[in-house]
Design a protein around this motif. Structure first.
Motif, PDB file in Angstrom:
ATOM      1  N   ARG A  75     -12.754  -9.094  -5.116  1.00 15.45           N
ATOM      2  CA  ARG A  75     -12.911  -8.886  -3.669  1.00 15.45           C
ATOM      3  C   ARG A  75     -12.566  -7.465  -3.257  1.00 15.45           C
ATOM      4  O   ARG A  75     -13.162  -6.909  -2.319  1.00 15.45           O
ATOM      5  N   ARG A  76     -11.592  -6.846  -3.941  1.00 11.93           N
ATOM      6  CA  ARG A  76     -11.144  -5.497  -3.573  1.00 11.93           C
ATOM      7  C   ARG A  76     -11.863  -4.401  -4.352  1.00 11.93           C
ATOM      8  O   ARG A  76     -11.529  -3.225  -4.214  1.00 11.93           O
ATOM      9  N   GLU A  87       0.003  -8.377   2.908  1.00 16.71           N
ATOM     10  CA  GLU A  87       0.419  -6.986   2.754  1.00 16.71           C
ATOM     11  C   GLU A  87       1.865  -6.861   3.227  1.00 16.71           C
ATOM     12  O   GLU A  87       2.180  -7.123   4.398  1.00 16.71           O
ATOM     13  N   ASP A 115      -3.945 -13.184   0.960  1.00 19.01           N
ATOM     14  CA  ASP A 115      -3.462 -11.820   0.733  1.00 19.01           C
ATOM     15  C   ASP A 115      -2.399 -11.519   1.777  1.00 19.01           C
ATOM     16  O   ASP A 115      -2.605 -11.756   2.975  1.00 19.01           O
ATOM     17  N   SER A 149      -8.202 -15.745   2.110  1.00 19.16           N
ATOM     18  CA  SER A 149      -9.349 -14.988   1.605  1.00 19.16           C
ATOM     19  C   SER A 149     -10.324 -15.856   0.819  1.00 19.16           C
ATOM     20  O   SER A 149     -11.149 -15.339   0.079  1.00 19.16           O
ATOM     21  N   ARG A 153       0.849  -1.195   0.000  1.00 21.25           N
ATOM     22  CA  ARG A 153       0.000   0.000   0.000  1.00 21.25           C
ATOM     23  C   ARG A 153       0.889   1.253   0.000  1.00 21.25           C
ATOM     24  O   ARG A 153       1.750   1.406   0.874  1.00 21.25           O
TER      25      ARG A 153
END
Length: 311
Positions: free
Chosen positions: A283-284, A235, A233, A211, A147
Motif C-alpha cells: 500500500r505504501r 502514526e 495504520d 486500511s 515518520r
C-alpha cells in the motif's frame, strides 16, 4: 536462509483449494442449519461425539454418511447454543479430550451464520477451540509507524512476543495485534489492545486508520483456520515509546523499513503479522510490480475469498 516474500505469505496462507478440503475424508463439515461455518478434523470427531452424547441433552447431531456435525433441533438460538457449547467444552477440557483446551483463554469467539440473530451470530465458543472447529475468526493488526521529522522516512515499531506465549513465543510481531472476542467491536478492540499490549492511550489509539483486511487459510495443530484480520495504520509521535503492559510483549524496537523487510525474509515474524506488514509495504509503495516479480501472486495470497459467514 532468506525466503522470498511469496514464500512468506504462503507460509501463512497454505491452503489453495478450500472446496477440495471441505469435501475430503480428512474433515467433517460443521453446520448451523444448512450454513457451513467450519471444518472439523475427522480424527477429532469421535471425542466430540462422545462428549456430546454424554450430555443429558446432547447438543450436537452427527451425520456419518455426509460427514457433517450440526446442532440438535433444541439448540435453536444463540443463547441455547452458547450455553450448550460452554458445558460441552468445559467437560472436554476436564477430560483432556482436545490438547488445545489445555490453553483455555476464558475468551469467547463468535461464530456467524444465523440470519435470524440480530448480529448474525449463531454461537459463542471458547477461543481455544476455534481451531478445532475450523471456524472463521477475526482480529485487528496495527502497524505502528513513525515518520522521521527531518527526512520524512518511515520507521516501524516492532514487538517481540513474550517467551511464555502459548503461540509463537519469541517471534516478532506488529506493535499491537489481537483477536476480536466477547462481542467487542473493532474500535473497542483497537483501543483495548493498544493499551494492554503497548500502553498506547485511548486518544492516540483512536487516530488509527483502518486500511482494509487480509484474509487467508492457515493450518494449526488443531486443523484448518480461516482468518480475517482488519489492518490499521497508526502514526505515532516521534517522542512516544510503547511499553509492555500485560506480559505478552518482551520488548519493542523501532526499525527502518529495510530492516523490517530483512527480518520478514528471515522468518522472524509471526506468519500473519508478516503478511499484514507485506500488505502495508504494498500500500505504501515499498513493494511494487517493478521490484517484486511475484507481485500479483502475493496479492492473491493475502486477499483470499473465505466462503464462511462473517459480520
Amino acid at each position: 536462509m532468506k525466503s522470498s516474500l511469496l514464500e512468506i505469505v504462503q507460509w501463512c496462507n497454505c491452503i489453495t483449494d478450500f472446496g477440495a478440503i471441505a469435501d475430503s475424508p480428512s474433515y467433517w463439515q460443521f453446520l448451523v442449519g444448512t450454513q457451513l461455518v467450519g471444518l472439523i478434523r475427522t480424527d477429532e470427531v469421535p471425542s466430540l461425539r462422545a462428549a456430546s452424547d454424554g450430555q443429558a441433552l446432547p447438543p450436537l447431531e452427527f451425520r456419518d454418511c455426509e460427514r457433517q456435525v450440526t446442532f440438535a433441533a433444541w439448540c435453536d438460538s444463540r443463547a441455547k447454543r452458547t450455553d450448550a457449547m460452554a458445558k460441552l467444552l468445559a467437560q472436554m477440557r476436564h477430560e483432556a479430550s482436545w490438547a488445545s483446551l489445555a490453553k483455555w483463554r476464558d475468551e469467547l469467539y463468535p461464530i456467524y451464520g444465523d440470519p435470524s440473530d440480530p448480529k448474525g451470530i449463531a454461537v459463542f465458543i471458547e477461543r481455544a477451540s476455534a481451531g478445532n472447529f475450523g471456524v472463521r475468526t477475526f482480529g485487528v493488526h496495527i502497524n505502528g509507524i513513525v515518520r522521521n521529522a527531518e527526512t520524512g522516512e518511515l520507521n516501524m515499531w516492532v514487538a517481540r512476543r513474550s517467551a511464555t506465549k502459548s503461540m509463537w513465543p519469541g517471534y516478532l510481531d506488529q506493535v499491537v495485534a489481537g483477536g476480536m472476542g466477547n462481542g467487542i467491536g473493532l474500535t473497542e478492540t483497537v483501543v483495548k489492545e493498544c493499551y494492554e499490549e503497548g500502553g498506547i492511550p485511548a486518544e492516540l489509539a483512536r487516530t488509527a486508520t483502518c486500511s482494509g483486511t487480509i484474509q487467508y487459510y492457515t493450518k494449526t495443530d488443531q486443523g484448518l483456520q480461516p482468518e480475517t484480520q482488519f489492518v490499521y495504520d497508526l502514526e505515532l509521535p516521534n517522542d512516544f515509546v510503547p511499553r509492555p503492559q500485560d506480559g505478552e510483549v518482551q520488548e519493542f524496537s523501532l526499525w527502518p523499513i529495510p530492516e523490517v523487510i530483512e527480518r520478514i525474509k528471515l522468518k522472524q515474524f509471526k506468519p500473519n503479522s508478516a503478511v499484514c506488514i507485506v500488505d502495508f509495504l504494498i500500500r505504501r509503495g515499498f513493494i511494487t510490480p517493478e521490484n517484486e516479480p511475484d507481485y500479483l501472486e502475493i496479492i492473491d495470497n493475502i486477499h483470499v475469498k473465505l466462503p464462511l459467514p462473517g459480520f
